[in-house]
Design a protein around this motif. Sequence first.
Motif: not given
Length: 621
Positions: A339-346, A379-386
């Motif tokens: 799973a990708d921690v940015k993937d809200a559905v998953r 980095a923002v997407r993975n560390n912040v959004q994730g």
Amino acid sequence: MHKFGYKSLLVLAFDLLALALAWCGAFWLRFNFVWPSDYNETILMGLAILLPVHILAFWLAGLYRGIWIFASLPDLKRVFKATFGSLLAMVLYALIFTPTPSVPRSLIVLFPLLLVAMMAGGRVAYRMWKEHRMFGALAGQGKPVIVVGAGRASAQLMRDMSCSPDWRVVCIVDDDPSKREREVSGHRVAGAIDDIGGLARELKARHVILAIPSASSELRRRVADQCSRAGLQLLTIPALEDIMSGKVAVNSIRRVEIEDLLGREMVLIDSNEVGALLAGKTVLVTGAGGSIGSELCRQIAHFAPARLVLVEQGEYALYSIEQWFSQYLPRQKIVPLTADVKDAVRIDEILAEFQPDVVFHAAAYKHVPLMEVGNAWQAVRNNVQGTLTMARAARQHGVRHFVMVSTDKAVNPTNVMGATKRLAEMLCQALCCTPGTTRFEIVRFGNVLGSNGSVIPKFQEQIARGGPVTVTHPDITRYFMSIPEAARLVLQAGSMGEGGEIFVLDMGEPVRIVDLARNMIRLSGFRESEIRIEFSGLRPGEKLYEELLADAEQTRPTHHPKLRIARNRPVPESLLAEVEAWLASPGSLSDEAVREGLQGWVPEYCPSCIPCREAKQEQCA
């Protein structure tokens, strides 16, 4: 029950013969080496009674469970037990049957002494003969080695090495003057640690083994320095905590690693407190295949969770940790999920199905220079959004504890990676102030020895290639801790949190990276003249030193000596909405746009501070 084979019958025959000889010999000694013919009937009658009684006594004492080639103190204890039974039978014979002439009182001493000498001596003699047959040809073979330490561990080590064709102990060194010129396992204590170089030249030894499991880092460094000066290769036995936990044996010799010289003490955690958090619970770990995440999973498994959910984006990393559990902890129920921690559905799907009680969020991009140029928005997407995705889902699904793994680079950040981690910390604190049952905690620590992308594997690779070893700056320092130490303290902090805290780990003293490089060169058996060190200059976003607390922060102690809690400034109420709107920006933002956005929410983020830190080591205004 122990099977009574032909070997046991031979041992029984030996013991019965020893009994008869001890019984008769005691009379012979009592009468000054003259056989007492008048006592023939007393002797024979005593033997007729003692022999069957002794068979039972020998059996009950467990004399036939041991293997003679391994005869040792436990076997000697069994001999004493059997002899006591024999002595008791002899006394009862003398009192009940009252033979004429009566049994001399001196036999109460002579008989058991002779019996112990014959039974124990026979076993020891057999072991010596057998070991000589098996290993006697190895005498004088193997590489000569000097052993450091004249304690119990070194004695056991040398006994094991005497049966090995690879090593030959030539002497022992120990700083305790009371042990000088004495022997351990037949080997002489020839001098102190400072004498290693001279003894090695005299005895033509090229290897040294540090046989002190509890040796301090100072002692390890001192021995390493002596070996480096003399051009010797230093080996060691495992640390005391590994021996006590049963991971390895005392004789598991290995090369001294840089971790042994960095002065990290063994960390103890409150097992009851951590057990209350994890035992019987469903625990989810993101980044479960990474260096920190995988060790967290191993440590968590010791507290018997009902289920361990392993969330990892990288297929091979997930496969590796799944295979580790299959091999070492097959009974632990695990659920390996990509799973990708940015993937809200998953993420929502996973938390809805498995309903974890505790989440450890270790997934993040951590490499400073890579995230600084060309990858800032990622980095923002993975560390912040994730982090925000995981945290919101955790609160929505009633997760009791959410523990975010952060970094010392989040303090006064000068790089995108550190700023994104600081912003992720702030989002967790903001969520903690909103309605919900989830407790959010943050754990902040420095560099981890041997982690993916750390400096130590890089130096090892450069040394293996013959150099040069590249260090960015002669004054650059970093905090270091071991992976198991970091994982234990993350678990401890997670069990202590009440919501919204930033736990700061005691990282000890910072280490100069150039000193780290020099130590690694020496431990690899080279001199700096053979493997040179080059200074390449600070990389994008890199500081000369890391801080564990921002200037505006204060800390308060906890009941654990290695953990403190930082008091941070309040988080703006509008933070969540503003950051979510920023994250929803269409397309990718440029590196400069990312830096501008981060500076708006993380005022201590100051990329322009890099030059002034490099020159003066001062905070910019």
